[in-house]
Write a protein that holds these residues in place. Structure first.
Motif, PDB file in Angstrom:
ATOM      1  N   SER A   1     -18.496  17.471  16.975  1.00 38.60           N
ATOM      2  CA  SER A   1     -18.514  18.494  18.021  1.00 38.60           C
ATOM      3  C   SER A   1     -19.542  19.570  17.715  1.00 38.60           C
ATOM      4  CB  SER A   1     -17.128  19.156  18.132  1.00 38.60           C
ATOM      5  OG  SER A   1     -16.139  18.225  18.491  1.00 38.60           O
TER       6      SER A   1
ATOM      7  N   SER B   1     -24.134  20.252  33.192  1.00 34.38           N
ATOM      8  CA  SER B   1     -22.954  20.969  33.671  1.00 34.38           C
ATOM      9  C   SER B   1     -23.395  22.270  34.312  1.00 34.38           C
ATOM     10  CB  SER B   1     -22.005  21.258  32.502  1.00 34.38           C
ATOM     11  OG  SER B   1     -20.858  21.947  32.932  1.00 34.38           O
TER      12      SER B   1
ATOM     13  N   TYR C   1     -19.786  18.663  36.317  1.00 37.59           N
ATOM     14  CA  TYR C   1     -20.333  17.935  35.183  1.00 37.59           C
ATOM     15  C   TYR C   1     -20.986  16.644  35.662  1.00 37.59           C
ATOM     16  CZ  TYR C   1     -17.117  20.934  32.584  1.00 37.59           C
ATOM     17  OH  TYR C   1     -16.448  22.022  32.070  1.00 37.59           O
TER      18      TYR C   1
ATOM     19  N   ASP D   1     -21.555  12.693  35.260  1.00 39.12           N
ATOM     20  CA  ASP D   1     -20.526  11.704  34.925  1.00 39.12           C
ATOM     21  C   ASP D   1     -20.497  11.351  33.441  1.00 39.12           C
ATOM     22  OD1 ASP D   1     -20.746   9.761  38.032  1.00 39.12           O
ATOM     23  OD2 ASP D   1     -19.673  11.609  37.528  1.00 39.12           O
ATOM     24  N   SER D   2     -21.647  11.306  32.806  1.00 37.57           N
ATOM     25  CA  SER D   2     -21.707  10.831  31.420  1.00 37.57           C
ATOM     26  C   SER D   2     -21.044  11.774  30.417  1.00 37.57           C
ATOM     27  CB  SER D   2     -23.163  10.587  31.014  1.00 37.57           C
ATOM     28  OG  SER D   2     -23.902  11.789  31.059  1.00 37.57           O
TER      29      SER D   2
ATOM     30  N   LYS E   1     -18.296  13.946  31.451  1.00 37.37           N
ATOM     31  CA  LYS E   1     -16.959  14.330  31.916  1.00 37.37           C
ATOM     32  C   LYS E   1     -15.899  13.903  30.912  1.00 37.37           C
ATOM     33  CE  LYS E   1     -17.829  14.424  36.888  1.00 37.37           C
ATOM     34  NZ  LYS E   1     -17.597  13.778  38.199  1.00 37.37           N
ATOM     35  N   GLY E   2     -14.997  14.832  30.618  1.00 38.79           N
ATOM     36  CA  GLY E   2     -13.946  14.566  29.646  1.00 38.79           C
ATOM     37  C   GLY E   2     -14.343  14.856  28.217  1.00 38.79           C
ATOM     38  N   ARG E   3     -15.639  15.065  27.966  1.00 40.66           N
ATOM     39  CA  ARG E   3     -16.106  15.346  26.613  1.00 40.66           C
ATOM     40  C   ARG E   3     -16.687  16.763  26.480  1.00 40.66           C
ATOM     41  NH1 ARG E   3     -20.298  12.598  24.522  1.00 40.66           N
ATOM     42  NH2 ARG E   3     -21.318  12.197  26.532  1.00 40.66           N
TER      43      ARG E   3
ATOM     44  N   THR F   1     -17.180  20.792  27.936  1.00 46.83           N
ATOM     45  CA  THR F   1     -16.528  21.844  28.711  1.00 46.83           C
ATOM     46  C   THR F   1     -17.430  23.068  28.762  1.00 46.83           C
ATOM     47  OG1 THR F   1     -14.341  21.084  27.977  1.00 46.83           O
ATOM     48  CG2 THR F   1     -14.479  23.284  28.956  1.00 46.83           C
TER      49      THR F   1
ATOM     50  N   ASN G   1     -17.698  17.712  22.696  1.00 41.86           N
ATOM     51  CA  ASN G   1     -16.844  16.924  21.797  1.00 41.86           C
ATOM     52  C   ASN G   1     -17.173  15.446  21.922  1.00 41.86           C
ATOM     53  OD1 ASN G   1     -15.472  19.334  21.119  1.00 41.86           O
ATOM     54  ND2 ASN G   1     -13.996  19.041  22.785  1.00 41.86           N
ATOM     55  N   SER G   2     -16.704  14.672  20.942  1.00 42.07           N
ATOM     56  CA  SER G   2     -16.918  13.215  20.954  1.00 42.07           C
ATOM     57  C   SER G   2     -18.383  12.875  21.208  1.00 42.07           C
ATOM     58  CB  SER G   2     -16.030  12.564  22.029  1.00 42.07           C
ATOM     59  OG  SER G   2     -14.670  12.861  21.798  1.00 42.07           O
TER      60      SER G   2
END
Length: 124
Positions: A17, A49, A60, A62-63, A65-67, A69, A84-85
């Motif tokens: 991260s 983002s 965001y 797509d690539s 999203k979820g990682r 913020t 993250n990740s």
């Protein structure tokens, strides 16, 4: 004069991260939407983002999203990108920029005030 200064980049292993910071001066954060972008060697700059002027809307690509913020601290005139990740394909120079539209968009051409960038390298 309007200025955006990025920091927080560096070398990180896959899965790790980083948190990038974008400090703005010469204007307040509620004046413009702020976006994060990246450009890898030999590739076009892409939007990552954005966060709206009031901070209530984010978007965001797509690539990430979820990682990733995006967030902001008005008192510090700073926008953050928590990543993250992280993956090797996230390696790029990351830029923040202020947009000229009222809305937050992940479209590069909607931004016209840019920082100098910070390098992010994801590698083992």
């Amino acid at each position: 004069q309007l200025q955006l200064v990025e920091s927080g980049g560096g070398l990180v292993q896959p899965g790790g991260s980083l948190r990038l910071s974008c400090v703005v001066s010469g204007f307040s954060l509620d004046s413009y939407p702020i976006g994060w972008f990246r450009q890898a060697p030999g590739k076009e700059r892409e939007a990552v983002s954005c966060i709206g002027r009031s901070g209530d809307r984010t978007d965001y690509t797509d690539s990430v999203k979820g990682r990733f913020t995006i967030s902001r601290d008005n008192a510090k005139n700073t926008v953050y990108l928590q990543m993250n990740s992280l993956k090797p394909e996230d390696t790029a120079v990351y830029y923040c920029a202020a947009g000229y539209l009222r809305a937050c968009t992940v479209v590069v051409r909607h931004y016209n005030k840019w920082g100098q960038g910070t390098q992010v390298t994801v590698s083992s």
